[in-house]
Design a protein around this motif. Structure first.
Motif, PDB file in Angstrom:
ATOM      1  N   ASN A 123       0.827  -1.210   0.000  1.00 40.43           N
ATOM      2  CA  ASN A 123       0.000   0.000   0.000  1.00 40.43           C
ATOM      3  C   ASN A 123       0.862   1.261   0.000  1.00 40.43           C
ATOM      4  O   ASN A 123       0.469   2.295  -0.559  1.00 40.43           O
ATOM      5  N   THR A 124       2.030   1.195   0.616  1.00 40.99           N
ATOM      6  CA  THR A 124       2.945   2.341   0.576  1.00 40.99           C
ATOM      7  C   THR A 124       3.425   2.604  -0.846  1.00 40.99           C
ATOM      8  O   THR A 124       3.478   3.757  -1.302  1.00 40.99           O
ATOM      9  N   MET A 125       3.740   1.521  -1.570  1.00 32.98           N
ATOM     10  CA  MET A 125       4.168   1.696  -2.957  1.00 32.98           C
ATOM     11  C   MET A 125       3.022   2.158  -3.849  1.00 32.98           C
ATOM     12  O   MET A 125       3.221   2.934  -4.791  1.00 32.98           O
ATOM     13  N   LEU A 126       1.810   1.705  -3.551  1.00 32.92           N
ATOM     14  CA  LEU A 126       0.656   2.195  -4.317  1.00 32.92           C
ATOM     15  C   LEU A 126       0.457   3.690  -4.100  1.00 32.92           C
ATOM     16  O   LEU A 126       0.082   4.424  -5.025  1.00 32.92           O
ATOM     17  N   ALA A 127       0.705   4.153  -2.874  1.00 29.24           N
ATOM     18  CA  ALA A 127       0.552   5.584  -2.587  1.00 29.24           C
ATOM     19  C   ALA A 127       1.567   6.421  -3.353  1.00 29.24           C
ATOM     20  O   ALA A 127       1.297   7.581  -3.702  1.00 29.24           O
ATOM     21  N   GLU A 133      -5.083   4.243  -4.732  1.00 30.50           N
ATOM     22  CA  GLU A 133      -5.752   4.013  -3.461  1.00 30.50           C
ATOM     23  C   GLU A 133      -5.237   2.735  -2.796  1.00 30.50           C
ATOM     24  O   GLU A 133      -4.978   1.732  -3.481  1.00 30.50           O
ATOM     25  N   PRO A 134      -5.063   2.733  -1.467  1.00 33.29           N
ATOM     26  CA  PRO A 134      -4.654   1.500  -0.773  1.00 33.29           C
ATOM     27  C   PRO A 134      -5.756   0.449  -0.839  1.00 33.29           C
ATOM     28  O   PRO A 134      -6.932   0.777  -0.987  1.00 33.29           O
ATOM     29  N   ARG A 135      -5.347  -0.788  -0.729  1.00 34.25           N
ATOM     30  CA  ARG A 135      -6.294  -1.896  -0.831  1.00 34.25           C
ATOM     31  C   ARG A 135      -6.315  -2.696   0.463  1.00 34.25           C
ATOM     32  O   ARG A 135      -5.289  -2.852   1.133  1.00 34.25           O
ATOM     33  N   SER A 136      -7.474  -3.203   0.784  1.00 31.51           N
ATOM     34  CA  SER A 136      -7.627  -4.072   1.956  1.00 31.51           C
ATOM     35  C   SER A 136      -7.397  -5.512   1.501  1.00 31.51           C
ATOM     36  O   SER A 136      -8.342  -6.237   1.161  1.00 31.51           O
ATOM     37  N   TRP A 137      -6.137  -5.906   1.486  1.00 31.62           N
ATOM     38  CA  TRP A 137      -5.773  -7.205   0.926  1.00 31.62           C
ATOM     39  C   TRP A 137      -6.436  -8.362   1.671  1.00 31.62           C
ATOM     40  O   TRP A 137      -6.838  -9.351   1.047  1.00 31.62           O
ATOM     41  N   TYR A 138      -6.556  -8.257   2.979  1.00 34.26           N
ATOM     42  CA  TYR A 138      -7.119  -9.350   3.769  1.00 34.26           C
ATOM     43  C   TYR A 138      -8.639  -9.468   3.626  1.00 34.26           C
ATOM     44  O   TYR A 138      -9.210 -10.494   4.006  1.00 34.26           O
ATOM     45  N   LEU A 139      -9.270  -8.440   3.096  1.00 34.94           N
ATOM     46  CA  LEU A 139     -10.718  -8.465   2.928  1.00 34.94           C
ATOM     47  C   LEU A 139     -11.130  -8.783   1.497  1.00 34.94           C
ATOM     48  O   LEU A 139     -12.317  -8.804   1.192  1.00 34.94           O
ATOM     49  N   GLU A 140     -10.171  -9.027   0.614  1.00 30.40           N
ATOM     50  CA  GLU A 140     -10.456  -9.359  -0.779  1.00 30.40           C
ATOM     51  C   GLU A 140     -10.197 -10.845  -1.012  1.00 30.40           C
ATOM     52  O   GLU A 140      -9.517 -11.520  -0.234  1.00 30.40           O
TER      53      GLU A 140
END
Length: 330
Positions: free
Chosen positions: A167-171, A176-183
């Motif tokens: 998510n830091t690299m996406l920023a 937008e950051p992603r909720s990896w554990y909820l996908e």
């Protein structure tokens, strides 16, 4: 014409003598004589034999729990027989199709992907010389010794919503950051990558050891004929590695119905939102066991996994034996 007696075939008769089958008593006597002759080697192997018996064979008495309604006050042998009733837990479960599908598809992916990647790396390592080969061996083999609990923490460092590296690299790129554990979708790729990263070192070293056992005379003769490195890989190395590849593939199929519990439990962090693509038989049974304390159903599922693994190995070996007898496991 005078009838001649049938000749006795022996060492001087040109054909090998047909030896009679030894009696059971004679066979036992020969075995005792053989063990007495090699008693020093048997004594050295005794601790390993005892350990194997205690750890692997003695607990097999508990397999009868799969067919019983176990009660602590009655013990294993005093509990009531219920036949195949405990197996209904898996097949009548609401998520049965999902967890069986995930287990089979993930294991097929792990076997195919791991075999191809390990073979490629072993072939590349065979082209290296000097100190580099030791560095690459250590680098590849190190993740194999990391526990799955630690792998889960490493995964959390990358996938955490607030402070994760991804998510830091996406920023950085304004995403937008992603909720990896909820996908659910990302885990179809993350789990095979994690399995490959952790297990490829061991498989690579096994194949590399097989390559080093190939006689150099084959390669020297190929060089004299003007063969390139790629041709030597495809015409010499891979064909001679085929029996080893087939044996490891057959052994891998033995666990086709058994999910990697550590990988599928700790890396997805046991979050219910990603169960559709991360849940396998072992994690499902574990949660059911911890919530319901149903030892009987857990034992039934474990027994079923072992039976399916045995059938798969024997069937795959029989198929390989019909195609190429020399590549079969037994």
């Amino acid at each position: 014409m005078r009838k001649t007696e049938p000749s006795r075939l022996g060492a001087n008769g040109g054909d090998a003598a047909v030896r009679p089958r030894p009696s059971p008593l004679g066979w036992i006597r020969d075995e005792f004589r053989h063990m007495r002759k090699n008693r020093e080697l048997l004594l050295l192997a005794l601790p390993g034999i005892v350990f194997k018996f205690v750890i692997a064979y003695l607990p097999m008495v508990g397999l009868i729990l799969a067919f019983k309604y176990y009660r602590y006050d009655q013990g294993i042998f005093g509990s009531k027989w219920v036949g195949l009733q405990n197996f209904e837990f898996l097949f009548k479960a609401q998520d049965a199709i999902r967890i069986i599908r995930n287990t089979l598809l993930y294991n097929f992916t792990y076997i195919i992907l791991g075999t191809v990647a390990a073979l490629l790396l072993a072939l590349l390592m065979n082209e290296l010389t000097g100190r580099l080969i030791k560095i690459y061996q250590t680098t590849l083999f190190l993740p194999f010794f990391i526990s799955m609990v630690l792998v889960g923490y490493i995964g959390n460092a990358f996938l955490d919503f607030e402070n994760g590296y991804l998510n830091t690299m996406l920023a950085w790129f304004g995403l937008e950051p992603r909720s990896w554990y909820l996908e659910t979708t990302p885990w179809i790729f993350l789990l095979p990558l994690a399995s490959l990263w952790k297990g490829i070192g061991f498989s690579t070293l096994v194949y590399y050891a097989g390559i080093t056992g190939i006689s150099t005379e084959y390669y020297e003769a190929a060089k004299l004929d003007g063969a390139t490195r790629v041709q030597m890989m495809t015409r010499i190395t891979l064909p001679l590695l085929k029996p080893l590849v087939v044996i490891l593939f057959i052994l891998g199929l033995g666990n086709i119905f058994r999910g990697d519990f550590g990988l599928h439990y700790f890396l997805p962090n046991n979050v219910g939102m990603n169960f559709p693509t991360t849940d396998v038989i072992d994690t499902y049974v574990y949660r059911a066991l911890t919530k319901l304390a149903d030892i009987n159903s857990a034992a039934a599922v474990g027994f079923l996994q072992s039976v399916v693994g045995l059938i798969t190995v024997v069937s795959a070996n029989a198929l390989v034996r019909r195609i190429d007898k020399d590549s079969a496991l037994f």
